[in-house]
Design a protein around this motif. Structure first.
Motif: not given
Length: 188
Positions: A61-68, A70-73, A76-88
């Motif tokens: 969870q710490t790694e995911l939070k840092e990943t999401c 690190a790159a603000a959406p 044009s992209v909602d934070p949920f989709t953006h977080c999934i994209y960066t979490a990949l």
């Protein structure tokens, strides 16, 4: 401010648990093994966590939070989709660990952690989104957020386990799976 020793111990535990969980299911990891790998004793481990599964969930969870974070959406992209994209990025870097965890029929630590993480992101977005047009339907936001997060977790599980779907293909599918009202926004 957190004591530097606590931060070092947490970092050692996070490194040790993610290394061990890349080799075998978290349910097979003992506290003694984890403490030894982290270079601490069992008493110190119990000052931080109650189980190896709890340590793994916190580390990921710490790694995911840092990943999401690190790159603000962009707008044009909602934070949920953006977080999934960066979490990949995180998921690909830890593919072995997630493959073991998603295949584990006994312990659900990792899928539950991912679902809770995405639920929080979705709840935050839907709460803000409710103030914009077009309006979010009159639904329970916590139910909608959990539905979206669990669907995303299931899709990520397929993406990890099948291993043949590209990141781009994953995101070609995602807008088709989300409700139209979720994606509609005046960006204001």
């Amino acid at each position: 401010m957190t004591d530097a020793r606590i931060l070092r111990t947490r970092a050692a535990l996070h490194g040790a648990i993610t290394d061990l969980a890349t080799q075998k299911p978290v349910g097979e990891i003992t506290v003694s093994e984890l403490a030894e790998t982290a270079g601490i004793n069992r008493v110190t481990f119990y000052k931080h966590y109650t189980t190896p599964a709890e340590a793994l969930a916190d580390a990921l969870q710490t790694e995911l939070k840092e990943t999401c974070d690190a790159a603000a959406p962009n707008g044009s992209v909602d934070p949920f989709t953006h977080c999934i994209y960066t979490a990949l990025d995180h998921l690909e870097a830890r593919r072995e660990l997630y493959t073991i965890a998603f295949n584990d029929q006994v312990d659900g630590t990792v899928p539950m952690m991912l679902s809770r993480f995405l639920t929080n992101i979705a709840e935050t977005y839907l709460t803000k989104r409710r103030k914009r047009k077009p309006a979010v339907p009159d639904i329970d936001l916590d139910v909608a957020a959990a539905f979206l997060a669990n669907g995303a977790t299931g899709a990520i599980r397929v993406w990890i386990l099948e291993g043949d779907m590209s990141r781009e293909r994953f995101f070609e599918n995602l807008p088709q799976l989300l409700p139209a009202w979720f994606l509609a926004s005046d960006n204001g």
